[in-house]
Design an enzyme around this catalytic site. Structure first.
Site, PDB file in Angstrom:
ATOM      1  N   LYS A  11       0.882  -1.204   0.116  1.00 24.46           N
ATOM      2  CA  LYS A  11      -0.168   0.085   0.071  1.00 24.46           C
ATOM      3  C   LYS A  11       0.805   1.319  -0.016  1.00 24.46           C
ATOM      4  O   LYS A  11       1.995   1.297   0.333  1.00 24.46           O
ATOM      5  CB  LYS A  11      -0.793  -0.044   1.184  1.00 24.46           C
ATOM      6  CG  LYS A  11      -1.791  -1.116   1.361  1.00 24.46           C
ATOM      7  CD  LYS A  11      -2.896  -1.175   2.323  1.00 24.46           C
ATOM      8  CE  LYS A  11      -3.746  -2.353   2.476  1.00 24.46           C
ATOM      9  NZ  LYS A  11      -4.526  -2.672   3.604  1.00 24.46           N
ATOM     10  N   TYR A  51     -11.848  -2.911  -3.468  1.00 27.28           N
ATOM     11  CA  TYR A  51     -12.629  -3.119  -2.007  1.00 27.28           C
ATOM     12  C   TYR A  51     -14.017  -3.083  -2.012  1.00 27.28           C
ATOM     13  O   TYR A  51     -14.664  -2.689  -1.022  1.00 27.28           O
ATOM     14  CB  TYR A  51     -11.996  -1.943  -0.897  1.00 27.28           C
ATOM     15  CG  TYR A  51     -10.787  -2.455  -0.624  1.00 27.28           C
ATOM     16  CD1 TYR A  51     -10.504  -3.186   0.111  1.00 27.28           C
ATOM     17  CD2 TYR A  51      -9.409  -1.265  -0.908  1.00 27.28           C
ATOM     18  CE1 TYR A  51      -9.029  -3.526   0.797  1.00 27.28           C
ATOM     19  CE2 TYR A  51      -8.288  -1.480  -0.365  1.00 27.28           C
ATOM     20  CZ  TYR A  51      -7.969  -2.663   0.249  1.00 27.28           C
ATOM     21  OH  TYR A  51      -6.883  -2.815   0.866  1.00 27.28           O
ATOM     22  N   PHE A  59     -15.340   2.829   7.626  1.00 30.11           N
ATOM     23  CA  PHE A  59     -13.988   3.405   7.142  1.00 30.11           C
ATOM     24  C   PHE A  59     -13.801   3.188   5.415  1.00 30.11           C
ATOM     25  O   PHE A  59     -12.758   3.441   5.068  1.00 30.11           O
ATOM     26  CB  PHE A  59     -13.106   2.409   7.919  1.00 30.11           C
ATOM     27  CG  PHE A  59     -13.093   1.027   7.640  1.00 30.11           C
ATOM     28  CD1 PHE A  59     -12.525   0.447   6.498  1.00 30.11           C
ATOM     29  CD2 PHE A  59     -13.972   0.095   8.587  1.00 30.11           C
ATOM     30  CE1 PHE A  59     -12.715  -0.906   6.315  1.00 30.11           C
ATOM     31  CE2 PHE A  59     -14.077  -1.213   8.295  1.00 30.11           C
ATOM     32  CZ  PHE A  59     -13.363  -2.041   7.095  1.00 30.11           C
ATOM     33  N   ARG A  87      -1.328 -14.614   3.932  1.00 32.14           N
ATOM     34  CA  ARG A  87      -1.970 -13.815   5.059  1.00 32.14           C
ATOM     35  C   ARG A  87      -1.122 -14.184   6.428  1.00 32.14           C
ATOM     36  O   ARG A  87      -1.203 -13.308   7.064  1.00 32.14           O
ATOM     37  CB  ARG A  87      -3.367 -14.610   5.367  1.00 32.14           C
ATOM     38  CG  ARG A  87      -4.192 -14.318   3.995  1.00 32.14           C
ATOM     39  CD  ARG A  87      -4.820 -13.129   3.983  1.00 32.14           C
ATOM     40  NE  ARG A  87      -5.893 -12.775   4.929  1.00 32.14           N
ATOM     41  CZ  ARG A  87      -6.720 -11.760   5.102  1.00 32.14           C
ATOM     42  NH1 ARG A  87      -6.483 -10.619   4.248  1.00 32.14           N
ATOM     43  NH2 ARG A  87      -7.508 -11.473   6.171  1.00 32.14           N
ATOM     44  N   THR A  93      -5.429  -8.164  10.425  1.00 31.13           N
ATOM     45  CA  THR A  93      -5.618  -6.601   9.848  1.00 31.13           C
ATOM     46  C   THR A  93      -5.272  -5.487  10.763  1.00 31.13           C
ATOM     47  O   THR A  93      -4.834  -4.723  10.330  1.00 31.13           O
ATOM     48  CB  THR A  93      -7.202  -6.709   9.625  1.00 31.13           C
ATOM     49  OG1 THR A  93      -7.513  -7.947   9.083  1.00 31.13           O
ATOM     50  CG2 THR A  93      -7.625  -5.451   9.135  1.00 31.13           C
ATOM     51  N   ARG A 104       2.932  -6.591   9.143  1.00 34.23           N
ATOM     52  CA  ARG A 104       2.151  -5.893   9.922  1.00 34.23           C
ATOM     53  C   ARG A 104       2.590  -5.712  11.498  1.00 34.23           C
ATOM     54  O   ARG A 104       2.815  -4.567  12.009  1.00 34.23           O
ATOM     55  CB  ARG A 104       0.675  -6.110   9.761  1.00 34.23           C
ATOM     56  CG  ARG A 104      -0.139  -5.645   8.398  1.00 34.23           C
ATOM     57  CD  ARG A 104      -1.244  -6.384   8.367  1.00 34.23           C
ATOM     58  NE  ARG A 104      -2.013  -5.846   7.063  1.00 34.23           N
ATOM     59  CZ  ARG A 104      -3.176  -6.478   6.852  1.00 34.23           C
ATOM     60  NH1 ARG A 104      -3.741  -7.264   7.489  1.00 34.23           N
ATOM     61  NH2 ARG A 104      -3.621  -5.947   5.573  1.00 34.23           N
ATOM     62  N   ASN A 114      -1.759  -0.120   7.196  1.00 30.55           N
ATOM     63  CA  ASN A 114      -1.180  -1.186   7.442  1.00 30.55           C
ATOM     64  C   ASN A 114      -0.329  -1.857   6.278  1.00 30.55           C
ATOM     65  O   ASN A 114      -0.249  -3.449   6.516  1.00 30.55           O
ATOM     66  CB  ASN A 114      -2.320  -2.340   8.097  1.00 30.55           C
ATOM     67  CG  ASN A 114      -3.482  -2.574   7.067  1.00 30.55           C
ATOM     68  OD1 ASN A 114      -3.392  -2.329   5.933  1.00 30.55           O
ATOM     69  ND2 ASN A 114      -4.236  -3.368   7.477  1.00 30.55           N
ATOM     70  N   HIS A 117      -1.728  -5.671   1.401  1.00 29.89           N
ATOM     71  CA  HIS A 117      -2.764  -6.163   1.091  1.00 29.89           C
ATOM     72  C   HIS A 117      -2.495  -7.674   0.593  1.00 29.89           C
ATOM     73  O   HIS A 117      -1.576  -8.100  -0.008  1.00 29.89           O
ATOM     74  CB  HIS A 117      -3.633  -5.614   0.302  1.00 29.89           C
ATOM     75  CG  HIS A 117      -4.737  -6.495  -0.464  1.00 29.89           C
ATOM     76  ND1 HIS A 117      -6.037  -6.482   0.097  1.00 29.89           N
ATOM     77  CD2 HIS A 117      -4.690  -7.501  -1.422  1.00 29.89           C
ATOM     78  CE1 HIS A 117      -6.741  -7.465  -0.489  1.00 29.89           C
ATOM     79  NE2 HIS A 117      -5.986  -7.834  -1.608  1.00 29.89           N
ATOM     80  N   GLU A 128      -8.991 -10.708  -7.903  1.00 27.94           N
ATOM     81  CA  GLU A 128      -8.183  -9.608  -7.536  1.00 27.94           C
ATOM     82  C   GLU A 128      -6.906  -9.710  -8.516  1.00 27.94           C
ATOM     83  O   GLU A 128      -6.483  -8.528  -9.431  1.00 27.94           O
ATOM     84  CB  GLU A 128      -7.464  -9.746  -6.209  1.00 27.94           C
ATOM     85  CG  GLU A 128      -8.488  -9.191  -5.465  1.00 27.94           C
ATOM     86  CD  GLU A 128      -8.140  -9.243  -3.848  1.00 27.94           C
ATOM     87  OE1 GLU A 128      -8.952  -9.066  -2.890  1.00 27.94           O
ATOM     88  OE2 GLU A 128      -6.978  -9.714  -3.445  1.00 27.94           O
TER      89      GLU A 128
HETATM   90  P1  DAT Z   1      -7.380  -7.337   5.484  1.00 30.97           P
HETATM   91  O1  DAT Z   1      -6.474  -6.275   4.892  1.00 30.97           O
HETATM   92  O2  DAT Z   1      -6.497  -7.767   6.519  1.00 30.97           O
HETATM   93  O3  DAT Z   1      -7.969  -8.417   4.502  1.00 30.97           O
HETATM   94  P2  DAT Z   1      -9.973  -6.230   5.650  1.00 30.97           P
HETATM   95  O4  DAT Z   1     -10.431  -6.988   4.268  1.00 30.97           O
HETATM   96  O5  DAT Z   1     -11.227  -6.860   6.438  1.00 30.97           O
HETATM   97  O6  DAT Z   1      -8.583  -6.609   6.007  1.00 30.97           O
HETATM   98  O7  DAT Z   1     -10.091  -4.847   5.355  1.00 30.97           O
HETATM   99  C1  DAT Z   1      -9.207  -4.030   4.339  1.00 30.97           C
HETATM  100  C2  DAT Z   1      -8.834  -2.979   4.923  1.00 30.97           C
HETATM  101  O8  DAT Z   1      -9.507  -2.087   5.297  1.00 30.97           O
HETATM  102  C3  DAT Z   1      -7.709  -3.374   6.174  1.00 30.97           C
HETATM  103  O9  DAT Z   1      -6.407  -3.792   5.682  1.00 30.97           O
HETATM  104  C4  DAT Z   1      -7.498  -2.055   6.561  1.00 30.97           C
HETATM  105  C5  DAT Z   1      -9.016  -1.473   6.412  1.00 30.97           C
HETATM  106  N1  DAT Z   1      -9.806  -1.651   7.621  1.00 30.97           N
HETATM  107  C6  DAT Z   1     -10.444  -2.920   8.076  1.00 30.97           C
HETATM  108  N2  DAT Z   1     -11.097  -2.623   9.300  1.00 30.97           N
HETATM  109  C7  DAT Z   1     -10.669  -1.396   9.600  1.00 30.97           C
HETATM  110  C8  DAT Z   1     -11.494  -0.787  10.414  1.00 30.97           C
HETATM  111  N3  DAT Z   1     -12.140  -1.078  11.559  1.00 30.97           N
HETATM  112  N4  DAT Z   1     -11.205   0.732  10.703  1.00 30.97           N
HETATM  113  C9  DAT Z   1     -10.222   1.282   9.646  1.00 30.97           C
HETATM  114  N5  DAT Z   1      -9.713   0.742   8.594  1.00 30.97           N
HETATM  115  C10 DAT Z   1     -10.240  -0.730   8.526  1.00 30.97           C
HETATM  116 MG    MG Z   2      -9.175  -8.229   2.913  1.00 33.69          MG
END
Ligand code: DAT
Ligand code: MG
Length: 137
Positions: A11, A51, A59, A87, A93, A104, A114, A117, A128
């Site tokens: 990212k 996304y 968010f 992962r 996350t 992370r 973070n 991805h 993707e």
């Molecule tokens: P990951 O990236 O671990 O697959 P995710 O798909 O649930 O996690 O979410 C995508 C991204 O969105 C994650 O890397 C960071 C952001 N994110 C997730 N939950 C969040 C939250 N509660 N507040 C802010 N950003 C968040």
């Molecule tokens: Mg995800």
């Protein structure tokens, strides 16, 4: 488990902080194969597509804004169980919950910054990779 592919993206914060080599090194040293890589700026609509599953989350707008804030490194990695193992290499996350030794866990504190991805399933990886590498890999 047969060989599979996953989509990994460094990212904008990871690129700006000089973590490209570190991330690539961790996947390479584990024994995975780099099949595609590009440094890219993405449009808002493209980030929203990537996304899309999170579009109802509070968010979401901030997440999209962050992803378009600078170049990202889009990659395809291949190997045995690379989706789930990728992962694990990335970590939880929320970086405050990520174990030390994960990317992370070692390099981030903020869930909104973070670093990286990784696809969460073989099916997401397929979608993707098709989105980010429409030209094929
Ligand atoms: P990951 O990236 O671990 O697959 P995710 O798909 O649930 O996690 O979410 C995508 C991204 O969105 C994650 O890397 C960071 C952001 N994110 C997730 N939950 C969040 C939250 N509660 N507040 C802010 N950003 C968040
Ligand atoms: Mg995800």
């Amino acid at each position: 488990m047969a060989s599979e592919q996953t989509f990994i993206m460094i990212k904008p914060d990871g690129v700006q902080r000089g973590l490209i080599g570190e991330v690539i090194s961790r996947f390479e040293k584990k024994g995975f194969y780099l099949k595609g890589l590009k440094l890219q700026n993405v449009e808002k609509s493209f980030a929203e597509q990537h996304y899309a599953d999170l579009s109802s989350k509070p968010f979401f707008a901030g997440l999209v804004e962050y992803i378009v804030s600078g170049p990202v490194v889009a990659m395809v990695w291949e190997g045995k169980s690379v989706v789930s193992t990728g992962r694990k290499i990335i970590g939880a996350t929320n970086p405050l919950a990520s174990e030390p030794g994960t990317i992370r866990g070692d390099f981030a504190v903020d869930i909104g910054r973070n670093v990286i991805h990784g696809s969460d399933s073989v099916e997401s990886a397929r979608k993707e990779i098709a989105l980010w590498f429409p030209e094929g890999i």
